[in-house]
Enzyme design. Structure first.
Site, mmCIF file in Angstrom:
data_model
loop_
_atom_site.group_PDB
_atom_site.id
_atom_site.type_symbol
_atom_site.label_atom_id
_atom_site.label_comp_id
_atom_site.label_asym_id
_atom_site.label_seq_id
_atom_site.Cartn_x
_atom_site.Cartn_y
_atom_site.Cartn_z
ATOM 1 N N GLY A 14 33.316 -32.115 23.984
ATOM 2 C CA GLY A 14 32.147 -31.525 24.631
ATOM 3 C C GLY A 14 32.527 -30.183 25.176
ATOM 4 O O GLY A 14 33.517 -30.065 25.882
ATOM 5 N N HIS A 15 31.805 -29.153 24.773
ATOM 6 C CA HIS A 15 32.057 -27.880 25.427
ATOM 7 C C HIS A 15 30.745 -27.167 25.714
ATOM 8 O O HIS A 15 29.785 -27.273 24.968
ATOM 9 C CB HIS A 15 33.027 -26.995 24.640
ATOM 10 C CG HIS A 15 32.854 -27.045 23.161
ATOM 11 N ND1 HIS A 15 33.639 -27.837 22.358
ATOM 12 C CD2 HIS A 15 31.985 -26.432 22.350
ATOM 13 C CE1 HIS A 15 33.246 -27.695 21.110
ATOM 14 N NE2 HIS A 15 32.250 -26.850 21.074
ATOM 15 N N ASP B 149 40.133 -31.123 27.728
ATOM 16 C CA ASP B 149 39.400 -30.368 28.743
ATOM 17 C C ASP B 149 40.247 -29.269 29.381
ATOM 18 O O ASP B 149 40.082 -28.951 30.551
ATOM 19 C CB ASP B 149 38.846 -31.313 29.829
ATOM 20 C CG ASP B 149 38.103 -32.475 29.208
ATOM 21 O OD1 ASP B 149 37.194 -32.215 28.404
ATOM 22 O OD2 ASP B 149 38.439 -33.641 29.500
ATOM 23 N N GLN C 171 40.033 -32.817 21.445
ATOM 24 C CA GLN C 171 40.922 -33.607 22.312
ATOM 25 C C GLN C 171 42.243 -32.856 22.529
ATOM 26 O O GLN C 171 42.222 -31.652 22.629
ATOM 27 C CB GLN C 171 41.152 -35.019 21.760
ATOM 28 C CG GLN C 171 39.898 -35.899 21.802
ATOM 29 C CD GLN C 171 38.903 -35.535 20.715
ATOM 30 O OE1 GLN C 171 39.248 -35.462 19.554
ATOM 31 N NE2 GLN C 171 37.659 -35.296 21.088
ATOM 32 N N LYS D 143 39.577 -24.790 26.053
ATOM 33 C CA LYS D 143 39.921 -24.110 24.790
ATOM 34 C C LYS D 143 38.981 -22.944 24.517
ATOM 35 O O LYS D 143 39.329 -22.002 23.821
ATOM 36 C CB LYS D 143 39.846 -25.085 23.629
ATOM 37 C CG LYS D 143 40.863 -26.200 23.742
ATOM 38 C CD LYS D 143 40.852 -27.079 22.513
ATOM 39 C CE LYS D 143 41.465 -28.419 22.802
ATOM 40 N NZ LYS D 143 40.502 -29.424 23.261
#
Ligand code: IMP
Length: 428
Positions: free
Chosen positions: A40-41, A13, A223, A16
């Site tokens: 998750g983005h 988190d 990750q 990126k």
């Protein structure tokens, strides 16, 4: 300079998306090489917001070919859920390619992830519950199901039988769950096969050819370093290789094709799930950082644990990834603090450690040795050059750079896509 890897430095988190955005139009291919739908983005384009968990962000850019490499574990229900949701909003997803060697997350992996966590009680990892660990365990145990198996019903059935043999004993006798039948799994998996025919291929061949042709290929790590199966805070890690080396094995390219290794690091630290976190804050300063930085999980919605910047972690990540450039994100979140603490080393039961301790117990006992930097009050979100930053913010960045041992090439100063200061181009 075509092969660029993007990896998280801390526990994920880090933002990126900022680096991917910057490379934007110059990118020809975006490759996901590890993890699955545990990531998750949220991508914002104009007024539209897209939440992706499995698909690489490149799926939203018409000029980019998105690839899911062999190192990824794919939940087919999630895959088609995301594809259909994008199609319904007019996004063309037909460019997607998935490796024939990527492993599949099935119903029994999801079930096992949840029951194992419950069984662990207070020793739980705090996984995302998406079946990631059990799917990778099967891969390593050589009882996994791969994409290519979906095109041969006979082989598929044999493999599912082999995988369920042991698991049903475990599910029924240890976890008190119902047995899962081979038929239900095979039927479910086969239902996706016709739609996968044109998507599944030899992505290693595709990517090597692209690199030979001089295309820009961005390898997007899921990750982060401290969650890597080998280099993270084991056992409180994910089950894949989230470091730069994982890009080579997880995409089927040689390590010498990776020209730039870009580490993304937040101006403070966050973590989801269990495990050591030396700079963690439990007081109102932690609450302040969490709400200012909006630190809640994209996949699970869980409030993230928050703490100050940890310089030994960045040094460690630089070492194990071979980072050539850092992207420092969310610097603007620190605006308003009178002073900013930074962890420069650890105290472990009275002994000073300048580097991340190799022994798990030492890291669990580590408390941060903090150095304090002067804060700033001015809004920095419109700064576009380093000199636009208040002197205190400049000093903070330069100090982090010196402690990390790598240049900070990009600084994120706000939520907007263009809210960045570029000190060194990431492709040149
Ligand atoms: P798993 O990947 O679901 O097995 O979870 C293992 C650990 O990695 C847990 O502590 C998760 O919270 C963490 N984790 C997995 N994916 C992410 C991510 O994208 N961001 C942050 N933490 C993650």
């Amino acid at each position: 300079m075509p092969g660029i890897v993007i990896v998280g430095v801390q526990w994920g988190d880090e933002g990126k998306g900022k680096a991917t955005d910057l490379l934007g139009e110059r990118t020809d291919w975006v490759v996901k090489f590890n993890g699955g739908n545990n990531a998750g983005h949220t991508v914002v384009i104009g007024d539209e917001k897209y939440a992706l968990h499995l698909l690489p962000s490149g799926i939203l850019s018409p000029g980019v070919i998105p690839v899911i490499g062999n190192g990824v574990v794919v939940d087919l229900e999630v895959l088609f859920g995301e594809l259909e949701a994008l199609n319904a909003r007019g996004i063309d997803t037909s460019r997607l390619k998935i490796s024939a060697n990527a492993h599949i997350i099935t119903q029994y992996h999801r079930t096992l992830d949840k029951v194992t966590e419950r069984f662990l009680g207070k020793r739980m990892i705090g996984t995302t519950g998406r079946g990631i660990g059990p799917a990778y365990a099967d891969k390593i145990n050589r009882v996994g199901i791969r994409m290519q198996d979906l095109f041969d019903e006979n082989i598929l059935r044999q493999k599912v039988e082999g995988a369920l043999d042991q698991k049903n004993h475990l599910l029924v006798k240890v976890f008190n769950r119902r047995a899962i039948t081979v038929d239900e799994v095979v039927e479910d998996l086969l239902s996706y096969a016709p739609r996968l025919r044109s998507i599944v291929c030899d992505t290693s061949l595709l990517l090597n050819t692209a690199l030979d042709d001089g295309d820009v290929v961005v390898f997007e790590g899921g990750q982060a370093t401290m969650l890597d199966i080998d280099h993270g805070t084991y056992p409180f890690v994910t089950s894949s290789s989230a470091t730069a080396g994982g890009a080579a094995t997880g995409a089927g390219i040689g390590p010498n094709r990776l020209d730039r290794i870009v580490g993304i690091v937040k101006a403070y630290t966050t973590r989801v799930g269990s495990g050591p976190f030396p700079t963690e804050l439990f007081d109102e300063q932690g609450e302040w950082l969490r709400s200012r930085g909006f630190e809640f999980g994209t996949t699970t919605g869980r409030p993230r644990r928050v703490g100050w910047y940890d310089a030994p972690i960045t040094r460690y990540a630089t070492r194990v990834n071979g980072i050539t450039d850092l992207v420092l994100t969310k610097l603007d979140i620190l605006t308003g603090l009178a002073e900013i603490p930074v962890c420069v080393a650890y105290d472990v039961d009275g002994e000073r450690f300048d580097e991340v301790p190799v022994n798990q117990s030492d890291f669990h006992h580590a408390t941060p040795i903090l150095q304090y930097f002067s804060g700033w009050k001015q809004d920095i979100s419109r700064a576009r050059t380093f000199e636009d930053l208040p002197l205190e913010a400049q000093d903070y960045v330069l100090a982090l750079e010196e402690m990390s041992g790598t240049r900070i090439s990009v600084i994120g100063v706000g939520a907007a896509r263009d809210a960045v200061i570029v000190r060194h181009d990431l492709i040149d």
